[in-house]
Design a protein around this motif. Sequence first.
Motif, short mmCIF file in Angstrom:
data_model
loop_
_atom_site.label_atom_id
_atom_site.label_comp_id
_atom_site.label_asym_id
_atom_site.label_seq_id
_atom_site.Cartn_x
_atom_site.Cartn_y
_atom_site.Cartn_z
N MET A 1 0.84 -1.20 0.00
CA MET A 1 0.00 0.00 0.00
C MET A 1 0.88 1.25 0.00
O MET A 1 1.80 1.37 0.81
N PRO A 2 0.61 2.21 -0.91
CA PRO A 2 1.37 3.47 -0.88
C PRO A 2 1.10 4.22 0.41
O PRO A 2 -0.01 4.21 0.96
N LYS A 3 2.13 4.91 0.89
CA LYS A 3 1.97 5.79 2.04
C LYS A 3 1.59 7.18 1.52
O LYS A 3 1.84 7.51 0.36
N THR A 4 0.99 7.99 2.36
CA THR A 4 0.54 9.32 1.96
C THR A 4 1.44 10.39 2.55
O THR A 4 1.69 10.40 3.76
N ALA A 5 1.90 11.29 1.69
CA ALA A 5 2.63 12.48 2.13
C ALA A 5 1.76 13.69 1.84
O ALA A 5 1.47 13.99 0.66
N LEU A 6 1.30 14.36 2.87
CA LEU A 6 0.53 15.59 2.71
C LEU A 6 1.51 16.75 2.76
O LEU A 6 2.24 16.93 3.74
N VAL A 7 1.52 17.56 1.69
CA VAL A 7 2.49 18.64 1.54
C VAL A 7 1.77 19.97 1.63
O VAL A 7 0.93 20.29 0.78
N LEU A 8 2.06 20.75 2.67
CA LEU A 8 1.43 22.06 2.85
C LEU A 8 2.24 23.09 2.06
O LEU A 8 3.44 23.29 2.30
N ARG A 9 1.58 23.77 1.13
CA ARG A 9 2.24 24.67 0.20
C ARG A 9 1.73 26.09 0.40
O ARG A 9 0.53 26.33 0.53
N HIS A 10 2.66 27.05 0.40
CA HIS A 10 2.31 28.46 0.58
C HIS A 10 2.30 29.24 -0.73
O HIS A 10 1.50 30.15 -0.91
N VAL A 11 3.23 28.93 -1.62
CA VAL A 11 3.26 29.50 -2.96
C VAL A 11 3.56 28.36 -3.93
O VAL A 11 4.33 27.45 -3.61
N HIS A 12 2.98 28.41 -5.12
CA HIS A 12 3.02 27.23 -6.00
C HIS A 12 4.42 26.89 -6.49
O HIS A 12 4.71 25.71 -6.73
N PHE A 13 5.28 27.88 -6.65
CA PHE A 13 6.60 27.56 -7.20
C PHE A 13 7.55 26.97 -6.15
O PHE A 13 8.61 26.45 -6.50
N GLU A 14 7.20 27.06 -4.87
CA GLU A 14 7.99 26.39 -3.83
C GLU A 14 7.29 25.07 -3.51
O GLU A 14 6.43 24.99 -2.62
N ASP A 15 7.67 24.04 -4.27
CA ASP A 15 7.08 22.73 -4.09
C ASP A 15 8.14 21.73 -3.61
O ASP A 15 9.21 22.15 -3.16
N LEU A 16 7.87 20.45 -3.71
CA LEU A 16 8.83 19.45 -3.25
C LEU A 16 10.10 19.43 -4.09
O LEU A 16 11.13 18.91 -3.65
N GLY A 17 10.05 19.97 -5.29
CA GLY A 17 11.24 20.07 -6.12
C GLY A 17 11.90 18.72 -6.32
O GLY A 17 11.27 17.72 -6.67
N THR A 18 13.20 18.67 -6.04
CA THR A 18 13.96 17.44 -6.27
C THR A 18 13.67 16.37 -5.23
O THR A 18 14.09 15.22 -5.41
N PHE A 19 12.95 16.71 -4.16
CA PHE A 19 12.55 15.69 -3.18
C PHE A 19 11.44 14.78 -3.73
O PHE A 19 11.20 13.70 -3.19
N ALA A 20 10.72 15.23 -4.74
CA ALA A 20 9.54 14.49 -5.20
C ALA A 20 9.90 13.07 -5.64
O ALA A 20 9.20 12.11 -5.29
N LEU A 21 10.97 12.90 -6.40
CA LEU A 21 11.34 11.57 -6.88
C LEU A 21 11.72 10.63 -5.74
O LEU A 21 11.20 9.50 -5.68
N PRO A 22 12.58 11.03 -4.78
CA PRO A 22 12.84 10.15 -3.65
C PRO A 22 11.59 9.80 -2.85
O PRO A 22 11.47 8.68 -2.34
N PHE A 23 10.64 10.74 -2.75
CA PHE A 23 9.38 10.42 -2.06
C PHE A 23 8.66 9.30 -2.79
O PHE A 23 8.18 8.35 -2.16
N ARG A 24 8.56 9.43 -4.09
CA ARG A 24 7.85 8.39 -4.86
C ARG A 24 8.59 7.06 -4.81
O ARG A 24 7.96 6.00 -4.74
N GLN A 25 9.92 7.12 -4.85
CA GLN A 25 10.70 5.89 -4.76
C GLN A 25 10.54 5.21 -3.40
O GLN A 25 10.72 3.99 -3.30
N ALA A 26 10.19 5.99 -2.38
CA ALA A 26 9.93 5.44 -1.05
C ALA A 26 8.46 5.08 -0.87
O ALA A 26 8.00 4.84 0.24
N ASP A 27 7.71 5.04 -1.99
CA ASP A 27 6.30 4.62 -2.01
C ASP A 27 5.36 5.60 -1.32
O ASP A 27 4.34 5.20 -0.73
#
Length: 235
Positions: A1-27
């Motif tokens: 089962m995938p785990k859920t990461a809830l990401v609180l964002r204040h402005v759209h251009f400040e996102d997970l950036g390069t962290f997004a791929l490692p997050f997905r690789q960690a399911d």
Amino acid sequence: MPKTALVLRHVHFEDLGTFALPFRQADYEIRYADVGDANFPPDHLQDPDLLVVLGGPIGVYEEAVYPFLAREQAFIAARLAARRPLLGVCLGAQLIAAAAGARVFPSGIKEIGFKPVSLTPAGRKSPLRHLEGTPVLHWHGDTYSLSAGATNLASSDAVEQQAFAIGREVLALQFHAEADCGHGFERWLVGHAAELAAAGIDPAALRRDAHTIGPALHEAAGRMITQWLSGLDDV
């Protein structure tokens, strides 16, 4: 089962950036919530496996101007009380510090640009060890005191508090290790144009530094966040 990461964002251009791929690789399934929305916090995601709080160009202490900050800080405080996994970046780190009982205040300088941080002995034993010697992106004018139970992990020549941990489940980064220094970096320069102009910082110089430093930062930050995420399996 995938785990859920809830990401609180204040402005759209400040996102997970390069962290997004490692997050997905960690399911992790990544879901964003924009804190300024009327329905924040979302009822259907009150207890995600991981909560991430990103950066933004406002201060923790500006609740009178931005009322959502009170709801956001209460959401974070509940997360801390439950000792559930939590990651903060820049404003997110400051919100975690405030929710943990620390003081957040203007540092008196604008620390904007690329430079390495100095790791404390605890930092060298933490996932931040992967960042040692690699310049990271600083983009802040506020800082925080260290709350009870928090461990300082890094400092810079200008600001003493640059990262802290609370146990294994909480990591807070004052700097931006996640910044996408490729094509995504132009969004930062445009989104923060007024701040850069007021601080007398040349966007072209930042762009050149991002191009030069970006690949090494991407690799080091990926190793850092991958190690931290793997440590949450036992939390």
